[in-house]
Design an enzyme around this catalytic site. Structure first.
Site, PDB file in Angstrom:
ATOM      1  CB  SER A 117      -7.511   3.517   3.003  1.00  0.00           C
ATOM      2  OG  SER A 117      -6.850   3.136   3.930  1.00  0.00           O
ATOM      3  CB  SER A 132      -7.729   0.670   5.605  1.00  0.00           C
ATOM      4  OG  SER A 132      -8.866   1.862   5.908  1.00  0.00           O
ATOM      5  CE  LYS A 189      -3.790   2.072   2.887  1.00  0.00           C
ATOM      6  NZ  LYS A 189      -4.475   1.918   4.060  1.00  0.00           N
TER       7      LYS A 189
END
Length: 507
Positions: free
Chosen positions: A164, A188, A89
Site C-alpha cells: 500500500s 506494504s 506515506k
C-alpha cells in the site's frame, strides 16, 4: 546552484557532501524536487503523470531556508538528515498538512500534531517534502484509492506501483525525493519497493513507533524506510528506531537496540555502523524454494530467472546458499492471517479518535459506498467480526503463529543460517488492467511478503534485477527477530553483489 549536482540517484551522503562544499543549498534541492514533481508526477502535466504525490508541503522552502542559515552561521549540519527532503506515506499524520489515509472520508483532514516519527525526522534535520498516495486505509497490494485513483510504476507506466505504500515507492524510484517512509503490515513497504527497484525495510514490530498512524493489524504494523540504497535505509533507521511512551509496542526497541553493540548506551554503535562490504563472505543464506512461483507460469518463471541470476552473484560474493524447506508453509501463511479477525476492531478504535475523518467505523465507510470498489480486503474487514473474539479460531491462529515462528527459527538454527531469502512477489508488477479487473483477490495475490509479517520478523527487499520486459524484481532477506543490524549488513553485501538499482526511463 543545482546545475553541477546530479539529482538522479543522489544519496544522503551526496547531498551532505555538496552542502559542506557549498555547491548546493537545501533551498535549491527542494526547489529542484518540487519542479520535478510538477513535471513528472502531476496527472494533468505533459510528463508521465505518475500520480504519486498527494500534497506538497508549502513550508518546505521556508524549512530549507532555516537549515541553510543554520549551516551558514554555525558551519555544522543540524543532524544526520540535515536538509534531506523526505516523502511520507499519507498514513502518517503530519501537522498542518492534509493526511487522508488514502480515503475520501478524510480528504479534508489536517492533523494538529505530528506522528512520533515525523517529529524524529524533523529533529534530525529532514525536510518534509510531500505526502504520497496509498489505497484506502492501506487495504490493498495495489494503488487503488478513492482519493488518488491509480499510481503509475515509473518503469512501466501501464503497470501498478504496488501497495500500500504506492506513492512513496513511485516517488523515490523516480527521484522525486531523496528518501521516503512507508508502512508495512503484510508487505506494504517491501512489495511496492520490489516493484519499483528500491530497498524497502520492515523491522521487528515495535522497533519504530506507530504513534500517529492509522492501523491495519496492530501487532504487525510498522513504518519503515524506502530508499534507493541500503546505506540510506540504515541512516533512516538510526533516526527512527527507539522507545516511544505513546506506543507501548516500542518496548521492543530496548531489545533490538542492544543488537547494535554494547549494552552501555554510551558505547553503542548504530545500524549504519553495522554495514560491512564483506558481509557475504562466509554468510549462510537459506533459499526458500517453496516461495518461488511455478516454472510452468511464464510470469513466475520470469521472476525466478532474475532471482536465480542474483543468487549466482551472491555466491560469487562469498555467501553459501542452502536450500531449505518449511513444513506446512502454505497452511501457516493462510491460517495465521488475521485481517478478517482483528483489523476491524483496530481500525474502528482509531476512527473513534479522529474527528477529521467523516466516519466512525469501517462498516459505515463500506455501507455508504465510500471505499474503492476494488478493495476486497476492505470489504471483508467491514463485513467480518467486529471483535477478534468473535472469530472462534482467533486464539488458535495466534497459537499457530507462535508455532510457525518456532518452526522457521528452528530451520534457521538447524542449518546455521544468517537469513532466509526468496522473491518478494512471485510475479512482477501487474498491469492496471489486471488490477481493475480484480484478477486476484487480496488473499490470492502471489506475494511472499506476508511470511515475515505474520512471523513478526524483520525483512528487507533489495533490487535483484529486471525481467526481459524491463520490470524490476526484488529479493527478500528475512532475519531473526531484533537482528536488523545483521540483516542490513547482509543486504549491503547483496546490494554490492547484484548492483541492480537503476534510474527509470519514463520517456
Amino acid at each position: 546552484m543545482t546545475e553541477h549536482f546530479a539529482l538522479d540517484e543522489t544519496t544522503i551522503a551526496d547531498v551532505h557532501a555538496a552542502y559542506r562544499a557549498g555547491t548546493l543549498t537545501a533551498r535549491a534541492l527542494v526547489r529542484a524536487y518540487l519542479d520535478r514533481i510538477a513535471t513528472v508526477d502531476a496527472p494533468d502535466a505533459d510528463g508521465p503523470g505518475l500520480n504519486s504525490v498527494l500534497a506538497v508541503n508549502t513550508a518546505a522552502l521556508d524549512d530549507a531556508d532555516a537549515l541553510d542559515e543554520r549551516l551558514r552561521t554555525t558551519g555544522e549540519l543540524s543532524g544526520p538528515l540535515h536538509g534531506i527532503p523526505v516523502v511520507l506515506k499519507d498514513q502518517i499524520e503530519t501537522a498542518g498538512l492534509t493526511t487522508t489515509y488514502g480515503s475520501r472520508t478524510a480528504e479534508h483532514n489536517v492533523p494538529d500534531r505530528d506522528a512520533t516519527i515525523v517529529g524524529k525526522l524533523r529533529e534530525a534535520g529532514a525536510i518534509i517534502l510531500a505526502k504520497t498516495t496509498m489505497p484506502d486505509f492501506a487495504t490493498s497490494w495495489h494503488s487503488t484509492s478513492t482519493v488518488s485513483g491509480l499510481t503509475r510504476n515509473p518503469y512501466a507506466l501501464d503497470r501498478d506501483a504496488g501497495g500500500s505504500s504506492s506513492g512513496t515507492a513511485a516517488a523515490v524510484a523516480a527521484n522525486l525525493a531523496t528518501v521516503g517512509i512507508g508502512e508495512d503490515t503484510g508487505g506494504s513497504i517491501r512489495l511496492p519497493a520490489s516493484f519499483c527497484n528500491l530497498v524497502g525495510l520492515r523491522v521487528t514490530p515495535g522497533l519504530i513507533s506507530r504513534d500517529g498512524m492509522s492501523p491495519l493489524v496492530e501487532p504487525q504494523d510498522t513504518p519503515g524506510p524506502m530508499t534507493r540504497t541500503v546505506t540510506d535505509a540504515a541512516i533512516l533507521l538510526d533516526v527512527l528506531a527507539g522507545y516511544d511512551p505513546a506506543d507501548p509496542y516500542t518496548a521492543t526497541a530496548a531489545i533490538a537496540r542492544n543488537r547494535t553493540g554494547s549494552t552501555d548506551a554510551r558505547n553503542r554503535t548504530g545500524y549504519t555502523d553495522a554495514l560491512d562490504p564483506d558481509a557475504l563472505s562466509g554468510a549462510r543464506i537459506g533459499v526458500l524454494r517453496q516461495a518461488f512461483g511455478s516454472a510452468d507460469d511464464p510470469e513466475a518463471e520470469a521472476v525466478n530467472s532474475v532471482i536465480g541470476a542474483a543468487l549466482d552473484r551472491i555466491v560469487a560474493g562469498g555467501a553459501e546458499l542452502v536450500d531449505v524447506e518449511v513444513p506446512d508453509l502454505d497452511h501457516y501463511v493462510a491460517y495465521t492471517s488475521v485481517y478478517f479477525s482483528r483489523s476491524r476492531a483496530d481500525m474502528d478504535a482509531f476512527l473513534a479518535t479522529r474527528p477529521g475523518i467523516k466516519a466512525t467505523s469501517v462498516a459505515q465507510v463500506y455501507a455508504d459506498g465510500l471505499a474503492h470498489p476494488n478493495l476486497d480486503l476492505f470489504a471483508g474487514i467491514a463485513t467480518g467480526p467486529a471483535r477478534p473474539a468473535d472469530d472462534p479460531d482467533y486464539h488458535q491462529r495466534l497459537e499457530a503463529r507462535e508455532r510457525f515462528q518456532r518452526d522457521i527459527i528452528g530451520v534457521m538454527a538447524a542449518h546455521r543460517l544468517d537469513a532466509l531469502c526468496f522473491p518478494d512477489v512471485r510475479i512482477a508488477a501487474p498491469t492496471h488492467a489486471d488490477v481493475l479487473a480484480s484478477r486476484w483477490t487480496c488473499l490470492e495475490f502471489p506475494t511472499n511478503t506476508v511470511i515475515a509479517s505474520q512471523l513478526w520478523m524483520p525483512s528487507i527487499t533489495v533490487p535483484a534485477g529486471f525481467t526481459e520486459d524491463g520490470l524490476p524484481v526484488g529479493l527478500e532477506l528475512m532475519a531473526l527477530p531484533y537482528h536488523e543490524a545483521d540483516m542490513l549488513a547482509l543486504a549491503y553485501g547483496v546490494e554490492r553483489a547484484t548492483g541492480s538499482r537503476r534510474t527509470p526511463d519514463m520517456g
